[in-house]
Motif scaffolding. Structure first.
Motif, PDB file in Angstrom:
ATOM      1  N   LEU A 139       2.516 -20.742  32.132  1.00  0.00           N
ATOM      2  CA  LEU A 139       3.441 -20.221  31.135  1.00  0.00           C
ATOM      3  C   LEU A 139       2.758 -19.987  29.787  1.00  0.00           C
ATOM      4  CD1 LEU A 139       6.547 -22.420  31.994  1.00  0.00           C
ATOM      5  CD2 LEU A 139       6.245 -19.992  32.464  1.00  0.00           C
ATOM      6  N   ALA A 140       1.544 -20.499  29.623  1.00  0.00           N
ATOM      7  CA  ALA A 140       0.806 -20.317  28.376  1.00  0.00           C
ATOM      8  C   ALA A 140       0.212 -18.923  28.260  1.00  0.00           C
ATOM      9  CB  ALA A 140      -0.294 -21.355  28.257  1.00  0.00           C
ATOM     10  N   GLU A 141       0.065 -18.224  29.364  1.00  0.00           N
ATOM     11  CA  GLU A 141      -0.390 -16.836  29.390  1.00  0.00           C
ATOM     12  C   GLU A 141      -1.750 -16.637  28.740  1.00  0.00           C
ATOM     13  OE1 GLU A 141       2.893 -14.986  27.449  1.00  0.00           O
ATOM     14  OE2 GLU A 141       4.202 -15.209  29.175  1.00  0.00           O
ATOM     15  N   GLY A 142      -2.626 -17.607  28.840  1.00  0.00           N
ATOM     16  CA  GLY A 142      -3.999 -17.455  28.349  1.00  0.00           C
ATOM     17  C   GLY A 142      -4.193 -17.678  26.864  1.00  0.00           C
ATOM     18  N   ASP A 143      -3.149 -17.926  26.126  1.00  0.00           N
ATOM     19  CA  ASP A 143      -3.246 -18.171  24.683  1.00  0.00           C
ATOM     20  C   ASP A 143      -3.629 -19.630  24.464  1.00  0.00           C
ATOM     21  OD1 ASP A 143      -2.964 -18.285  21.955  1.00  0.00           O
ATOM     22  OD2 ASP A 143      -0.795 -18.045  21.944  1.00  0.00           O
ATOM     23  N   ALA A 144      -4.711 -19.864  23.732  1.00  0.00           N
ATOM     24  CA  ALA A 144      -5.219 -21.231  23.540  1.00  0.00           C
ATOM     25  C   ALA A 144      -4.223 -22.105  22.782  1.00  0.00           C
ATOM     26  CB  ALA A 144      -6.553 -21.204  22.808  1.00  0.00           C
ATOM     27  N   GLY A 145      -3.599 -21.557  21.754  1.00  0.00           N
ATOM     28  CA  GLY A 145      -2.617 -22.326  20.995  1.00  0.00           C
ATOM     29  C   GLY A 145      -1.390 -22.650  21.827  1.00  0.00           C
ATOM     30  N   LYS A 146      -0.955 -21.678  22.600  1.00  0.00           N
ATOM     31  CA  LYS A 146       0.220 -21.898  23.450  1.00  0.00           C
ATOM     32  C   LYS A 146      -0.109 -22.859  24.594  1.00  0.00           C
ATOM     33  CE  LYS A 146       3.935 -19.390  25.672  1.00  0.00           C
ATOM     34  NZ  LYS A 146       4.429 -18.078  26.062  1.00  0.00           N
ATOM     35  N   ARG A 147      -1.357 -22.822  25.042  1.00  0.00           N
ATOM     36  CA  ARG A 147      -1.779 -23.747  26.096  1.00  0.00           C
ATOM     37  C   ARG A 147      -1.606 -25.191  25.632  1.00  0.00           C
ATOM     38  NH1 ARG A 147      -6.838 -24.048  29.936  1.00  0.00           N
ATOM     39  NH2 ARG A 147      -7.145 -26.276  29.873  1.00  0.00           N
ATOM     40  N   GLN A 148      -2.098 -25.491  24.447  1.00  0.00           N
ATOM     41  CA  GLN A 148      -1.961 -26.839  23.893  1.00  0.00           C
ATOM     42  C   GLN A 148      -0.493 -27.195  23.701  1.00  0.00           C
ATOM     43  OE1 GLN A 148      -4.304 -29.075  23.569  1.00  0.00           O
ATOM     44  NE2 GLN A 148      -2.850 -30.573  22.805  1.00  0.00           N
ATOM     45  N   TYR A 149       0.278 -26.235  23.210  1.00  0.00           N
ATOM     46  CA  TYR A 149       1.714 -26.451  23.002  1.00  0.00           C
ATOM     47  C   TYR A 149       2.414 -26.765  24.321  1.00  0.00           C
ATOM     48  CZ  TYR A 149       6.599 -25.278  22.093  1.00  0.00           C
ATOM     49  OH  TYR A 149       7.967 -25.311  22.022  1.00  0.00           O
ATOM     50  N   MET A 150       2.087 -26.024  25.380  1.00  0.00           N
ATOM     51  CA  MET A 150       2.745 -26.235  26.669  1.00  0.00           C
ATOM     52  C   MET A 150       2.350 -27.582  27.280  1.00  0.00           C
ATOM     53  SD  MET A 150       4.862 -23.862  26.990  1.00  0.00           S
ATOM     54  CE  MET A 150       5.422 -24.296  28.619  1.00  0.00           C
ATOM     55  N   LEU A 151       1.113 -28.007  27.086  1.00  0.00           N
ATOM     56  CA  LEU A 151       0.716 -29.327  27.581  1.00  0.00           C
ATOM     57  C   LEU A 151       1.455 -30.431  26.823  1.00  0.00           C
ATOM     58  CD1 LEU A 151      -3.105 -28.849  28.183  1.00  0.00           C
ATOM     59  CD2 LEU A 151      -1.279 -28.997  29.890  1.00  0.00           C
TER      60      LEU A 151
END
Length: 78
Positions: free
Chosen positions: A36-48
């Motif tokens: 669901l983070a779609e490859g965005d590093a900031g969103k990846r951290q947020y989703m974790l």
């Protein structure tokens, strides 16, 4: 002595299967959040972080995909 070996081996096998089942569930939940983070590093951290929050709040596993999708939508909004 034979019974002891059978009991120990069976207990070890059951424990290993339980441990493996739990790890696979953790990996699949993490993969869901990262997809669901779609490859965005900031969103990846947020989703974790949201996955950890969902686990601490006790979100049921069947409700987790919808919960994470709502969290991803909130990230887009902000």
């Amino acid at each position: 002595m034979d019974y002891f070996i059978i009991v120990v081996t069976t207990a070890a096998g059951l424990y290993f299967h339980w441990w493996l089942f739990r790890r696979i569930r953790q990996w699949s939940d993490r993969d869901l959040a990262l997809s669901l983070a779609e490859g965005d590093a900031g969103k990846r951290q947020y989703m974790l972080e949201q996955l950890a929050r969902a686990q601490s709040e006790g979100v049921r596993r069947r409700d987790l995909p919808n919960w994470l999708e709502q969290a991803a939508a909130q990230y887009r909004a902000s």
